[in-house]
Design an enzyme around this catalytic site. Structure first.
Site, PDB file in Angstrom:
ATOM      1  N   SER A   6       0.860  -1.163   0.088  1.00  0.00           N
ATOM      2  CA  SER A   6      -0.077   0.028   0.083  1.00  0.00           C
ATOM      3  C   SER A   6       0.730   1.244  -0.059  1.00  0.00           C
ATOM      4  CB  SER A   6      -0.862  -0.045   1.335  1.00  0.00           C
ATOM      5  OG  SER A   6      -1.436   1.311   1.335  1.00  0.00           O
ATOM      6  N   HIS A  31      -1.358  -1.159  -4.228  1.00  0.00           N
ATOM      7  CA  HIS A  31      -2.569  -0.903  -3.688  1.00  0.00           C
ATOM      8  C   HIS A  31      -2.431   0.677  -3.528  1.00  0.00           C
ATOM      9  CE1 HIS A  31      -5.927  -1.933  -1.130  1.00  0.00           C
ATOM     10  NE2 HIS A  31      -5.554  -0.802  -0.346  1.00  0.00           N
ATOM     11  N   ASP A  33      -4.705   3.721  -1.764  1.00  0.00           N
ATOM     12  CA  ASP A  33      -5.984   4.059  -0.846  1.00  0.00           C
ATOM     13  C   ASP A  33      -6.309   5.582  -1.146  1.00  0.00           C
ATOM     14  OD1 ASP A  33      -6.099   1.909   0.928  1.00  0.00           O
ATOM     15  OD2 ASP A  33      -3.847   2.289   1.192  1.00  0.00           O
ATOM     16  N   MET A  35      -9.229   8.308   0.026  1.00  0.00           N
ATOM     17  CA  MET A  35      -9.971   8.570   1.215  1.00  0.00           C
ATOM     18  C   MET A  35     -10.363  10.009   0.943  1.00  0.00           C
ATOM     19  SD  MET A  35      -7.670   7.196   4.330  1.00  0.00           S
ATOM     20  CE  MET A  35      -6.749   5.575   3.978  1.00  0.00           C
ATOM     21  N   HIS A  64      -8.216   1.124  -3.980  1.00  0.00           N
ATOM     22  CA  HIS A  64      -9.284   0.977  -2.782  1.00  0.00           C
ATOM     23  C   HIS A  64      -9.951   2.347  -2.530  1.00  0.00           C
ATOM     24  CE1 HIS A  64      -9.543  -0.119   1.624  1.00  0.00           C
ATOM     25  NE2 HIS A  64     -10.720  -0.052   1.099  1.00  0.00           N
ATOM     26  N   MET A  66     -12.250   4.557  -0.458  1.00  0.00           N
ATOM     27  CA  MET A  66     -12.900   4.719   0.782  1.00  0.00           C
ATOM     28  C   MET A  66     -13.494   6.252   0.877  1.00  0.00           C
ATOM     29  SD  MET A  66      -9.751   3.373   3.108  1.00  0.00           S
ATOM     30  CE  MET A  66      -8.700   3.198   1.767  1.00  0.00           C
ATOM     31  N   MET A 135     -11.563  -5.980   5.341  1.00  0.00           N
ATOM     32  CA  MET A 135     -10.671  -5.191   6.130  1.00  0.00           C
ATOM     33  C   MET A 135     -10.339  -5.688   7.546  1.00  0.00           C
ATOM     34  SD  MET A 135     -10.223  -2.338   4.109  1.00  0.00           S
ATOM     35  CE  MET A 135      -8.961  -1.575   5.511  1.00  0.00           C
ATOM     36  N   ASP A 173      -6.753  -6.631   4.184  1.00  0.00           N
ATOM     37  CA  ASP A 173      -6.007  -5.208   4.469  1.00  0.00           C
ATOM     38  C   ASP A 173      -6.031  -4.716   5.705  1.00  0.00           C
ATOM     39  OD1 ASP A 173      -5.144  -2.518   3.864  1.00  0.00           O
ATOM     40  OD2 ASP A 173      -6.803  -1.927   2.639  1.00  0.00           O
TER      41      ASP A 173
HETATM   42  C1  DX5 Z   1      -6.364   1.621   5.561  1.00  0.00           C
HETATM   43  C2  DX5 Z   1      -5.943   1.116   4.157  1.00  0.00           C
HETATM   44  C3  DX5 Z   1      -4.822   0.295   4.154  1.00  0.00           C
HETATM   45  C4  DX5 Z   1      -3.448   0.750   4.570  1.00  0.00           C
HETATM   46  C5  DX5 Z   1      -2.692  -0.404   5.349  1.00  0.00           C
HETATM   47  O1  DX5 Z   1      -7.502   2.169   5.680  1.00  0.00           O
HETATM   48  O2  DX5 Z   1      -6.873   0.700   3.364  1.00  0.00           O
HETATM   49  O3  DX5 Z   1      -4.603  -0.057   2.807  1.00  0.00           O
HETATM   50  O4  DX5 Z   1      -2.588   1.229   3.996  1.00  0.00           O
HETATM   51  O5  DX5 Z   1      -1.563  -0.117   6.018  1.00  0.00           O
HETATM   52  P1  DX5 Z   1      -0.909  -1.177   7.120  1.00  0.00           P
HETATM   53  O6  DX5 Z   1      -0.390  -2.293   6.226  1.00  0.00           O
HETATM   54  O7  DX5 Z   1       0.169  -0.340   7.467  1.00  0.00           O
HETATM   55  O8  DX5 Z   1      -1.883  -1.674   8.277  1.00  0.00           O
HETATM   56 ZN    ZN Z   2      -6.573   0.028   1.444  1.00  0.00          ZN
END
Ligand code: DX5
Ligand code: ZN
Length: 214
Positions: A6, A31, A33, A35, A64, A66, A135, A173
């Site tokens: 990620s 990956h 993320d 947000m 991903h 969110m 998750m 994840d």
């Molecule tokens: C959290 C994200 C993850 C995050 C995971 O909301 O969806 O993808 O980057 O990070 P680690 O592996 O550090 O928990």
């Molecule tokens: Zn993620």
């Protein structure tokens, strides 16, 4: 398992080089993320950044979302170079409509469930998606602790996929590291996202090998 580092845990000032670093170390997916500050209390990357890092690797981009309104953002992320787009079933949307829109751009769709959402929430979409993401932390931030109590959910989804003879990947994840990956693999996960576990590792290549089960 396949490993999807990620980018949330990479050096944001050198994102292109960071992508090349994990590509060289043997990552299977990248990956990303996304947000929006509403669905989760954090703001991260938009389509402009996805487009900017796209030329740095040929690895599939696993985006991903969110965000509250995934439907409106499918097109910009597809055009920015996403290969997979996953979105939360808890978002303010009709999941069937979002899945169809993702597919209309030739992108692979996936549905995501937060820790409090049961396995059954994804069952209606299993025959239409490429991936289900479970998750293993509350979404929003990297570096949180792995929730081992999500493993029965991973197994339940995997079992339903097998029962219906479908070809759907199960991804986990949150909090995945050399210490926790084994539990996810044993529960039936096919892909593990790892942010801090890869980017903050002294040797990302061997960390990914261990997580993969090699
Ligand atoms: C959290 C994200 C993850 C995050 C995971 O909301 O969806 O993808 O980057 O990070 P680690 O592996 O550090 O928990
Ligand atoms: Zn993620």
């Amino acid at each position: 398992m396949k490993i999807a580092p990620s980018l949330l845990s990479c050096d944001f000032a050198r994102m292109g080089e960071e992508v090349q670093r994990i590509d060289k170390a043997g990552a299977d997916f990248v990956h990303l993320d996304v947000m929006d500050g509403h669905f989760v209390p954090n703001l991260t990357i938009g389509p402009g950044i996805v487009k900017a890092v796209r030329p740095y690797t040929k690895l599939p981009f696993d985006v991903h979302l969110m965000i509250d309104d995934p439907l409106s953002y499918v097109e910009p992320f597809a055009k920015a170079g996403a290969d997979i787009i996953t979105f939360h079933v808890e978002a303010d949307c009709d999941p069937d409509e979002v899945i169809d829109k993702i597919k209309s751009f030739g992108v692979r769709p996936g549905v995501v469930v937060k820790p409090k959402t049961p396995a059954q929430a994804v069952f209606p979409y299993l025959d239409k998606v490429y991936m289900v993401l479970v998750m293993t932390v509350e979404p929003g931030f990297g570096g949180q602790s792995f929730m081992a109590d999500m493993m029965p959910k991973v197994s339940a989804i995997k079992q339903e996929i097998k029962r219906r003879s479908l070809d759907v990947l199960v991804e986990v994840d949150g909090g995945i590291s050399v210490k926790t990956a084994r539990q996810a693999a044993d529960a039936g996960a096919d892909v593990a996202v790892s942010g801090t576990g890869v980017f903050k590792a002294d040797d990302p290549e061997s960390a990914m090998d261990i997580m993969r089960g090699n």
